[in-house]
Motif scaffolding. Structure first.
Motif, mmCIF file in Angstrom:
data_model
loop_
_atom_site.group_PDB
_atom_site.id
_atom_site.type_symbol
_atom_site.label_atom_id
_atom_site.label_comp_id
_atom_site.label_asym_id
_atom_site.label_seq_id
_atom_site.Cartn_x
_atom_site.Cartn_y
_atom_site.Cartn_z
ATOM 1 N N ASP A 1 -0.268 -7.374 5.412
ATOM 2 C CA ASP A 1 -1.137 -8.273 4.658
ATOM 3 C C ASP A 1 -2.290 -7.549 3.970
ATOM 4 O O ASP A 1 -2.990 -8.144 3.147
ATOM 5 C CB ASP A 1 -1.689 -9.373 5.574
ATOM 6 N N LYS A 2 -2.471 -6.262 4.262
ATOM 7 C CA LYS A 2 -3.534 -5.482 3.629
ATOM 8 C C LYS A 2 -3.005 -4.586 2.508
ATOM 9 O O LYS A 2 -3.785 -3.920 1.819
ATOM 10 C CB LYS A 2 -4.245 -4.612 4.666
ATOM 11 N N LEU A 3 -1.714 -4.562 2.316
ATOM 12 C CA LEU A 3 -1.134 -3.736 1.258
ATOM 13 C C LEU A 3 -1.437 -4.317 -0.110
ATOM 14 O O LEU A 3 -1.563 -5.535 -0.272
ATOM 15 C CB LEU A 3 0.380 -3.621 1.442
ATOM 16 N N GLN A 4 -1.538 -3.436 -1.104
ATOM 17 C CA GLN A 4 -1.837 -3.860 -2.462
ATOM 18 C C GLN A 4 -0.937 -3.144 -3.457
ATOM 19 O O GLN A 4 -0.320 -2.115 -3.142
ATOM 20 C CB GLN A 4 -3.300 -3.551 -2.806
ATOM 21 N N SER A 5 -0.880 -3.679 -4.657
ATOM 22 C CA SER A 5 -0.145 -3.043 -5.740
ATOM 23 C C SER A 5 -0.680 -1.639 -5.955
ATOM 24 O O SER A 5 -1.888 -1.410 -5.975
ATOM 25 C CB SER A 5 -0.317 -3.864 -7.019
ATOM 26 N N GLY A 6 0.224 -0.677 -6.107
ATOM 27 C CA GLY A 6 -0.151 0.715 -6.308
ATOM 28 C C GLY A 6 -0.182 1.542 -5.049
ATOM 29 O O GLY A 6 -0.282 2.770 -5.120
ATOM 30 N N THR B 1 3.833 -10.996 -2.024
ATOM 31 C CA THR B 1 3.508 -12.392 -1.763
ATOM 32 C C THR B 1 3.779 -12.672 -0.293
ATOM 33 O O THR B 1 4.187 -11.778 0.455
ATOM 34 C CB THR B 1 4.348 -13.335 -2.636
ATOM 35 N N ASN B 2 3.590 -13.902 0.112
ATOM 36 C CA ASN B 2 3.856 -14.245 1.511
ATOM 37 C C ASN B 2 5.337 -14.114 1.856
ATOM 38 O O ASN B 2 5.689 -13.870 3.006
ATOM 39 C CB ASN B 2 3.395 -15.671 1.806
ATOM 40 N N GLU B 3 6.192 -14.269 0.860
ATOM 41 C CA GLU B 3 7.636 -14.263 1.124
ATOM 42 C C GLU B 3 8.347 -13.011 0.646
ATOM 43 O O GLU B 3 9.390 -12.638 1.204
ATOM 44 C CB GLU B 3 8.298 -15.468 0.435
ATOM 45 N N THR B 4 7.805 -12.327 -0.368
ATOM 46 C CA THR B 4 8.559 -11.269 -1.028
ATOM 47 C C THR B 4 7.683 -10.057 -1.300
ATOM 48 O O THR B 4 6.508 -10.189 -1.637
ATOM 49 C CB THR B 4 9.122 -11.778 -2.372
ATOM 50 N N VAL B 5 8.291 -8.874 -1.144
ATOM 51 C CA VAL B 5 7.631 -7.625 -1.486
ATOM 52 C C VAL B 5 8.408 -6.992 -2.639
ATOM 53 O O VAL B 5 9.624 -6.825 -2.557
ATOM 54 C CB VAL B 5 7.582 -6.657 -0.294
ATOM 55 N N ASN C 1 13.295 -6.039 -4.932
ATOM 56 C CA ASN C 1 12.470 -6.915 -4.111
ATOM 57 C C ASN C 1 13.143 -7.137 -2.779
ATOM 58 O O ASN C 1 14.374 -7.051 -2.660
ATOM 59 C CB ASN C 1 12.167 -8.231 -4.826
ATOM 60 N N MET C 2 12.318 -7.366 -1.773
ATOM 61 C CA MET C 2 12.803 -7.557 -0.410
ATOM 62 C C MET C 2 12.095 -8.769 0.178
ATOM 63 O O MET C 2 10.926 -9.023 -0.131
ATOM 64 C CB MET C 2 12.501 -6.327 0.448
ATOM 65 N N THR C 3 12.789 -9.487 1.032
ATOM 66 C CA THR C 3 12.095 -10.528 1.771
ATOM 67 C C THR C 3 11.062 -9.864 2.669
ATOM 68 O O THR C 3 11.180 -8.687 3.017
ATOM 69 C CB THR C 3 13.056 -11.346 2.639
ATOM 70 N N MET C 4 10.056 -10.608 3.052
ATOM 71 C CA MET C 4 9.028 -10.052 3.916
ATOM 72 C C MET C 4 9.634 -9.534 5.220
ATOM 73 O O MET C 4 9.244 -8.476 5.732
ATOM 74 C CB MET C 4 7.964 -11.113 4.215
#
Length: 269
Positions: A143-148, A167-171, A182-185
């Motif tokens: 939950d602390k990860l960010q773009s980049g 997002t809450n569902e997808t990375v 993309n991957m599910t969480m």
């Protein structure tokens, strides 16, 4: 050997030839303008990837793996040009797209001390710092990860990939070996080691206070090299090839057919 057996022998040999020569190699890709990665997420489909928890490999959700990979979307990504360059390629993707720094993955590989065994997170941090950026290896919860952020995945022999959106569902990842995926969480959590390289041009970046900064020694122990995509489903492939071999040796078309089906399902199913 009757005609049916001959046909099955031909099919089985053709299948095995494709299986063992159809490995996907990482391709060179030129740089792109800032925000192309995010644009690719918004405007084009990404390959959906799942994680095989048994052998910790990537597996595409599409049935036809070869078609899926040959049509992969690499917009905005510097694709790794060797099987041990995922780290420098991921770093090149970040510095070119997020900081508008024009430097190649090969130059970054030299700065990072990349060799045939891969690249340490410490080396990537040093390479980023040489370009005037701040770079810290960090233990970060999802939950602390960010773009980049460059995340370290426990896939294959260790692998680096770039977060482009979460997002809450997808990375969403700009992967230097596979492309935009993309991957599910749940699948991402199965692959994510908990460690990431945070690169910023702001020494007071708030993300630096959101996790634990790794020591140089800890970063030196983190090394990324290559990825795997649905390989190996080793047991099934060996079993299928053994069945094909036994069928050819005994002239039994049933064994050959069963072996071909097993190999096919293991490779493309």
């Amino acid at each position: 050997m009757n005609n049916l057996t001959k046909i099955l022998v031909f099919i089985s040999l053709f299948t095995m030839a494709i299986m063992f020569t159809g490995a996907v190699s990482a391709a060179n890709c030129t740089g792109s303008s800032v925000n192309n990665i995010q644009a690719s997420i918004n405007d084009t489909p990404n390959d959906t990837i799942v994680v095989n928890n048994t052998n910790k490999s990537f597996h595409t959700s599409t049935k036809n793996l070869n078609d899926n990979i040959s049509q992969k979307n690499t917009t905005g990504i510097i694709m790794a040009n060797t099987d041990h360059n995922c780290g420098p390629a991921a770093l090149a993707t970040v510095v070119q797209n997020y900081f508008d720094i024009n430097i190649t993955q090969d130059q970054l590989a030299t700065l990072a001390g990349t060799d045939g065994t891969g690249t340490t997170m410490y080396g990537l941090a040093q390479a980023a710092q040489s370009e005037g950026l701040f770079a810290y290896g960090m233990s970060l919860s999802v939950d602390k990860l960010q773009s980049g952020n460059i995340v370290y995945l426990t896939i294959g022999e260790g692998h680096y990939s770039v977060i482009t959106n979460i997002t809450n569902e997808t990375v969403y990842l700009a992967d230097p070996s596979i492309g935009n995926i993309n991957m599910t969480m749940a699948n991402f959590k199965a692959a994510y080691s908990g460690d990431a390289l945070v690169i910023t041009n702001n020494s007071n970046d708030k993300q630096l206070a959101s996790g634990t900064i790794l020591s140089n020694e800890e970063m030196q122990k983190i090394k990324g090299m290559r990825y795997t995509i649905d390989w190996p489903r080793t047991g099934l492939k060996i079993l299928g090839c053994a069945g094909i071999g036994a069928g050819i040796a005994t002239g039994n078309p049933g064994l050959i057919f069963a072996g071909v089906v097993t190999v096919y399902e293991a490779q493309w199913g």
